[in-house]
Design a protein around this motif. Structure first.
Motif, PDB file in Angstrom:
ATOM      1  N   GLN A   1       9.180  -5.953  -1.430  1.00  0.00           N
ATOM      2  CA  GLN A   1       8.890  -4.719  -2.150  1.00  0.00           C
ATOM      3  C   GLN A   1       9.159  -3.509  -1.249  1.00  0.00           C
ATOM      4  N   ALA A   2       8.739  -3.563  -0.011  1.00  0.00           N
ATOM      5  CA  ALA A   2       8.959  -2.466   0.929  1.00  0.00           C
ATOM      6  C   ALA A   2      10.450  -2.243   1.157  1.00  0.00           C
TER       7      ALA A   2
ATOM      8  N   LEU B   1      11.960  -0.537  -1.969  1.00  0.00           N
ATOM      9  CA  LEU B   1      11.601   0.874  -2.034  1.00  0.00           C
ATOM     10  C   LEU B   1      12.328   1.699  -0.971  1.00  0.00           C
TER      11      LEU B   1
ATOM     12  N   GLN C   1       0.863  -1.188   0.000  1.00  0.00           N
ATOM     13  CA  GLN C   1       0.000   0.000   0.000  1.00  0.00           C
ATOM     14  C   GLN C   1       0.896   1.234   0.000  1.00  0.00           C
ATOM     15  N   LEU C   2       0.844   2.022  -1.067  1.00  0.00           N
ATOM     16  CA  LEU C   2       1.686   3.208  -1.174  1.00  0.00           C
ATOM     17  C   LEU C   2       0.905   4.505  -0.984  1.00  0.00           C
ATOM     18  N   GLN C   3      -0.390   4.427  -0.945  1.00  0.00           N
ATOM     19  CA  GLN C   3      -1.224   5.599  -0.682  1.00  0.00           C
ATOM     20  C   GLN C   3      -1.420   5.737   0.824  1.00  0.00           C
TER      21      GLN C   3
END
Length: 78
Positions: free
Chosen positions: A68-69, A72, A4-6
């Motif tokens: 993924q986290a 990033l 979740q990037l939002q």
């Protein structure tokens, strides 16, 4: 589970959120984080961060999401 990037901060009890600006829960978390680090040595602050990361990573659990986290956070393309 995709990362979740939002903004996704919210209260479990939605009645706390009513009438508040949308990002208040995120601001509240940031304040809690700052308060948790207040008066800690650099070493104790690093330990707190490590423990928090492991607790939240365990809560997420899904290794693809965690990978993924990490990518990033390290500035790599996920």
């Amino acid at each position: 589970m995709p990362l979740q990037l939002q903004p996704n901060f919210h209260y479990a009890d939605i009645s706390k959120q009513q009438g508040l600006r949308e990002h208040v829960a995120g601001d509240d978390f940031y304040q809690m984080l700052i308060d948790a680090h207040r008066d800690l040595s650099d070493e104790d602050s690093s330990k707190l961060n490590a423990k928090l990361i492991l607790l939240l990573a365990n809560h997420i659990g899904e290794l693809d999401t965690l990978a993924q986290a990490l990518s990033l956070a390290a500035g790599k393309k996920a």
